[in-house]
Enzyme design. Sequence first.
Site, PDB file in Angstrom:
ATOM      1  N   GLU A 292       0.899  -1.293  -0.609  1.00  0.00           N
ATOM      2  CA  GLU A 292       0.209   0.005   0.194  1.00  0.00           C
ATOM      3  C   GLU A 292       0.902   1.068   0.133  1.00  0.00           C
ATOM      4  O   GLU A 292       1.764   1.657   0.913  1.00  0.00           O
ATOM      5  CB  GLU A 292      -0.553  -0.394   1.238  1.00  0.00           C
ATOM      6  N   CYS A 326      -2.003   9.088   3.943  1.00  0.00           N
ATOM      7  CA  CYS A 326      -1.828   9.178   2.424  1.00  0.00           C
ATOM      8  C   CYS A 326      -3.139   8.936   2.226  1.00  0.00           C
ATOM      9  O   CYS A 326      -2.886   9.477   0.556  1.00  0.00           O
ATOM     10  CB  CYS A 326      -1.762   6.990   2.340  1.00  0.00           C
TER      11      CYS A 326
HETATM   12  P1  NAD Z   1       8.824   4.985   3.839  1.00  0.00           P
HETATM   13  O1  NAD Z   1       8.861   4.443   2.287  1.00  0.00           O
HETATM   14  O2  NAD Z   1      10.180   5.225   3.788  1.00  0.00           O
HETATM   15  O3  NAD Z   1       9.316   3.137   4.584  1.00  0.00           O
HETATM   16  C1  NAD Z   1       8.005   2.153   5.448  1.00  0.00           C
HETATM   17  C2  NAD Z   1       8.844   1.433   5.608  1.00  0.00           C
HETATM   18  O4  NAD Z   1       9.798   0.914   5.020  1.00  0.00           O
HETATM   19  C3  NAD Z   1       9.425   1.775   7.314  1.00  0.00           C
HETATM   20  O5  NAD Z   1       9.683   0.719   8.291  1.00  0.00           O
HETATM   21  C4  NAD Z   1      10.831   2.038   5.849  1.00  0.00           C
HETATM   22  O6  NAD Z   1      12.585   1.930   7.035  1.00  0.00           O
HETATM   23  C5  NAD Z   1      11.260   0.596   4.974  1.00  0.00           C
HETATM   24  N1  NAD Z   1      11.781   0.531   4.080  1.00  0.00           N
HETATM   25  C6  NAD Z   1      12.996   1.833   4.075  1.00  0.00           C
HETATM   26  N2  NAD Z   1      12.933   0.991   2.508  1.00  0.00           N
HETATM   27  C7  NAD Z   1      13.320   0.059   3.201  1.00  0.00           C
HETATM   28  C8  NAD Z   1      14.194  -1.303   1.684  1.00  0.00           C
HETATM   29  N3  NAD Z   1      15.229  -0.686   1.083  1.00  0.00           N
HETATM   30  N4  NAD Z   1      14.335  -2.252   1.950  1.00  0.00           N
HETATM   31  C9  NAD Z   1      12.861  -2.632   2.762  1.00  0.00           C
HETATM   32  N5  NAD Z   1      12.166  -1.816   3.972  1.00  0.00           N
HETATM   33  C10 NAD Z   1      12.651  -1.009   3.654  1.00  0.00           C
HETATM   34  O7  NAD Z   1       7.923   5.196   3.932  1.00  0.00           O
HETATM   35  P2  NAD Z   1       7.116   6.119   5.497  1.00  0.00           P
HETATM   36  O8  NAD Z   1       7.528   7.948   4.740  1.00  0.00           O
HETATM   37  O9  NAD Z   1       7.107   5.560   6.755  1.00  0.00           O
HETATM   38  O10 NAD Z   1       5.624   6.757   5.119  1.00  0.00           O
HETATM   39  C11 NAD Z   1       4.751   7.512   4.225  1.00  0.00           C
HETATM   40  C12 NAD Z   1       4.862   6.901   2.700  1.00  0.00           C
HETATM   41  O11 NAD Z   1       3.572   6.273   3.228  1.00  0.00           O
HETATM   42  C13 NAD Z   1       3.919   7.402   2.222  1.00  0.00           C
HETATM   43  O12 NAD Z   1       4.119   7.699   1.050  1.00  0.00           O
HETATM   44  C14 NAD Z   1       1.742   7.696   2.279  1.00  0.00           C
HETATM   45  O13 NAD Z   1       1.184   8.029   0.999  1.00  0.00           O
HETATM   46  C15 NAD Z   1       2.319   6.317   2.851  1.00  0.00           C
HETATM   47  N6  NAD Z   1       0.634   5.664   3.149  1.00  0.00           N
HETATM   48  C16 NAD Z   1       0.540   4.855   2.338  1.00  0.00           C
HETATM   49  C17 NAD Z   1      -0.771   4.304   3.108  1.00  0.00           C
HETATM   50  C18 NAD Z   1      -1.922   2.525   2.132  1.00  0.00           C
HETATM   51  O14 NAD Z   1      -2.874   2.849   2.912  1.00  0.00           O
HETATM   52  N7  NAD Z   1      -2.022   3.438   0.590  1.00  0.00           N
HETATM   53  C19 NAD Z   1      -1.007   4.324   4.453  1.00  0.00           C
HETATM   54  C20 NAD Z   1      -0.034   4.130   5.327  1.00  0.00           C
HETATM   55  C21 NAD Z   1       1.308   5.656   4.088  1.00  0.00           C
END
Ligand code: NAD
Length: 522
Positions: A292, A326
């Site tokens: 997501e 989001c």
């Molecule tokens: P992010 O992608 O920076 O991080 C998400 C998670 O991924 C974190 O736990 C991070 O440590 C991990 N991560 C980062 N790089 C990785 C890798 N290479 N391999 C594995 N894991 C890795 O996102 P964020 O800043 O934590 O969250 C904000 C984003 O989430 C926004 O884009 C928002 O729109 C989205 N979001 C979407 C929904 C939905 O339901 N569609 C809900 C909430 C947030």
Amino acid sequence: MQTQRVLDEFKNEPFTDYSKPENAEAMRAAIEKVRGELGREHTCLVNGERISIDAKFQSYNPAKKDEVVGVFSEVDDDLSIVENAIDAATEAFKTWRFVPAAERAEYLFRIADIMRQRKHELSAWMVFEVSKTWAEADGDTAEAIDFMEFYGREMIRWSREQPITKIAGEDNSLEYIPLGVGAIIPPWNFPLAIMSGMAMAAVVAGNTVVLKPSSDSPTIAAKFIEIVEEVGLPPGVVNFVTGGPPTGEAMVTSPKTRFISFTGSKGVGLHINEEAAKARPGQIWIKRVVAEMGGKDAIVVADDADLDSAAVGIVQAAYGFQGQKCSACSRLIVDEKVHNELLAKVVALTEQLNVGQPTEGDTNVAAVINKRAFDTTLQYINQGVEEGGEIVTGGTGDDSQGYFILPTIIDNVQPGDTIEQEEIFAPVLAVIKARDYDHALEIANGTEFGLTGAVYSASEERLERARREFHVGNLYLNRKCTGALVGVHPFGGFNMSGTDSKAGGREYLLQFMQGKSVSRKV
Ligand code: NAD
């Protein structure tokens, strides 16, 4: 295990009314309690054992940038911990998969009970760690409780006899069995609800998991893990490791993880999807990825809309939790005939918002999550202006104490401009004029995302067109585009917003299961 309870129909957890003095008092007390617990160390949990290593990282209060909220083991420095966690989950899966669904669900109901008892305390941790206002934090806690109650009931439903066509001479059945070990990688923005919902949906379906919270919100996850221990889940069912991208990467690429449940940004989601697609030596399955991702959500206002109601919805959806949802409204697409009138109303409401410390009960807008978010938001604002946008209100930030950005409205943004296309994830609203309703829908659909959207119009025909043509996973008519409720608004988006997994919906758990068809000759 304890006797199973008689289940009522699922109902959403009510939000706390902080205008009642006793509720405000309870929240203030919880904030003071949590303030006294800041800066402590929280350990990992692997196979039921607490583990810590010398390498550490801290999580900070975004609104008081030098205040340490929690201290954590930096598992990036010792990835053998990830391997051990995956091994523990693999071992625990051998028995957890056969625990009856109702019994697995009971653990979730007990987690919900404890979350209810500790509601204000859990919310207070979010006030400090991610700068949620009281109401936003309360909404997050309520949603976490909802996920436990909803997924518990859903698993019981999926475990019942499934409808299939019967034929003579055979006894046939279809049952849903779990997948295996899951890598659970949540974001920081719903640090309790999304994190615990993702983890426990997988667990209640019979899987075992390794959970890695975001490094911006590990303390609230650690508080959840304390509850997981309290309800006595068997060792290895939920393993908790703290680290950054290398830790997540190790979980994604292990040949022993069967599925990945990810919520976060588009870039990381696509990368994970790509890595998960590679079959590595020893791997005997195609990994399933539930991803997501981001949004560039729009509210469309037609020339026949109730502009007062639209203005309220726009301001709530654009600036709730500093625009870091989001689902947040980051584009206002308005028919040019009502542009000036609507904008005046939106600006007036925006300028009434109280920007300040989230520990204060009357704050509406607090800090953005970290320095990187602060810097990139100001860059986006500059870029918006360079591309011809006009700042109508806000436009500046102050990071002397914490990462505060004034609620910002940029008018005169054109379809295709950078700030009209890319997710900023901050309190920045781009205003785009449309020639007419057709043009407005075309602009609304003109990004790579498709998460939430709203349309304000008095016309049945226009609303019906939006229903058919506005390509988003969550469409709202004459109401704001944030605030999805579990069970009521199953949540998830199209296109680059993700796999439309519909969290809080009836099909969500199926993603963590596979159907087994059994036929017996009789
Ligand atoms: P992010 O992608 O920076 O991080 C998400 C998670 O991924 C974190 O736990 C991070 O440590 C991990 N991560 C980062 N790089 C990785 C890798 N290479 N391999 C594995 N894991 C890795 O996102 P964020 O800043 O934590 O969250 C904000 C984003 O989430 C926004 O884009 C928002 O729109 C989205 N979001 C979407 C929904 C939905 O339901 N569609 C809900 C909430 C947030």
